[in-house]
Scaffold this motif. Sequence first.
Motif, mmCIF file in Angstrom:
data_model
loop_
_atom_site.group_PDB
_atom_site.id
_atom_site.type_symbol
_atom_site.label_atom_id
_atom_site.label_comp_id
_atom_site.label_asym_id
_atom_site.label_seq_id
_atom_site.Cartn_x
_atom_site.Cartn_y
_atom_site.Cartn_z
ATOM 1 N N ARG A 206 0.837 -1.208 0.000
ATOM 2 C CA ARG A 206 0.000 0.000 0.000
ATOM 3 C C ARG A 206 0.869 1.255 0.000
ATOM 4 O O ARG A 206 0.558 2.234 -0.678
ATOM 5 N N ILE A 207 1.953 1.231 0.752
ATOM 6 C CA ILE A 207 2.866 2.374 0.782
ATOM 7 C C ILE A 207 3.457 2.608 -0.604
ATOM 8 O O ILE A 207 3.545 3.748 -1.074
ATOM 9 N N LEU A 208 3.837 1.532 -1.275
ATOM 10 C CA LEU A 208 4.396 1.646 -2.623
ATOM 11 C C LEU A 208 3.365 2.222 -3.589
ATOM 12 O O LEU A 208 3.663 3.146 -4.363
ATOM 13 N N ILE A 209 2.149 1.705 -3.536
ATOM 14 C CA ILE A 209 1.087 2.200 -4.412
ATOM 15 C C ILE A 209 0.822 3.680 -4.137
ATOM 16 O O ILE A 209 0.719 4.493 -5.059
ATOM 17 N N ASN A 210 0.726 4.039 -2.861
ATOM 18 C CA ASN A 210 0.485 5.441 -2.497
ATOM 19 C C ASN A 210 1.605 6.341 -2.975
ATOM 20 O O ASN A 210 1.364 7.442 -3.484
ATOM 21 N N THR A 211 2.842 5.886 -2.835
ATOM 22 C CA THR A 211 3.994 6.689 -3.253
ATOM 23 C C THR A 211 3.979 6.928 -4.754
ATOM 24 O O THR A 211 4.156 8.060 -5.217
ATOM 25 N N GLU A 212 3.756 5.875 -5.517
ATOM 26 C CA GLU A 212 3.706 6.023 -6.975
ATOM 27 C C GLU A 212 2.565 6.947 -7.388
ATOM 28 O O GLU A 212 2.723 7.795 -8.269
ATOM 29 N N PHE A 213 1.433 6.793 -6.756
ATOM 30 C CA PHE A 213 0.272 7.618 -7.050
ATOM 31 C C PHE A 213 0.570 9.088 -6.752
ATOM 32 O O PHE A 213 0.311 9.972 -7.561
ATOM 33 N N MET A 214 1.132 9.354 -5.591
ATOM 34 C CA MET A 214 1.399 10.727 -5.177
ATOM 35 C C MET A 214 2.470 11.385 -6.042
ATOM 36 O O MET A 214 2.374 12.573 -6.349
ATOM 37 N N LEU A 215 3.472 10.627 -6.464
ATOM 38 C CA LEU A 215 4.485 11.195 -7.349
ATOM 39 C C LEU A 215 3.876 11.609 -8.677
ATOM 40 O O LEU A 215 4.161 12.698 -9.189
ATOM 41 N N SER A 216 3.041 10.765 -9.220
ATOM 42 C CA SER A 216 2.384 11.084 -10.483
ATOM 43 C C SER A 216 1.491 12.320 -10.347
ATOM 44 O O SER A 216 1.539 13.233 -11.178
ATOM 45 N N MET A 217 0.701 12.353 -9.300
ATOM 46 C CA MET A 217 -0.198 13.487 -9.084
ATOM 47 C C MET A 217 0.577 14.770 -8.824
ATOM 48 O O MET A 217 0.230 15.832 -9.345
ATOM 49 N N SER A 218 1.624 14.684 -8.053
ATOM 50 C CA SER A 218 2.426 15.874 -7.745
ATOM 51 C C SER A 218 3.054 16.449 -9.009
ATOM 52 O O SER A 218 3.092 17.666 -9.188
ATOM 53 N N LEU A 219 3.532 15.590 -9.865
ATOM 54 C CA LEU A 219 4.125 16.051 -11.121
ATOM 55 C C LEU A 219 3.091 16.774 -11.973
ATOM 56 O O LEU A 219 3.336 17.874 -12.472
ATOM 57 N N GLN A 220 1.935 16.179 -12.120
ATOM 58 C CA GLN A 220 0.893 16.798 -12.935
ATOM 59 C C GLN A 220 0.429 18.126 -12.341
ATOM 60 O O GLN A 220 0.238 19.108 -13.060
ATOM 61 N N LEU A 221 0.258 18.162 -11.030
ATOM 62 C CA LEU A 221 -0.174 19.405 -10.384
ATOM 63 C C LEU A 221 0.894 20.490 -10.484
ATOM 64 O O LEU A 221 0.577 21.663 -10.676
#
Length: 70
Positions: free
Chosen positions: A16-31
Amino acid sequence: KAEADIHIEANPHMRRILINTEFMLSMSLQLSELSMRLMNNEKLTSDEMDRLKHLQKEFQKQIDNRVVRD
């Protein structure tokens, strides 16, 4: 690789930590890309606005589905 797989299987919270990290990196880049446009006094296109709305929906889905599965 096999050792990492075993570690994740033994500890589903790590997955779950890995999934959250990947998700947040992608979202942060787009934002950050959209924020840079706004800081440069550029108007967002309708496609970019749609992308922002999509990001909001993805954030909400992530919040709503916060579970750890085996």
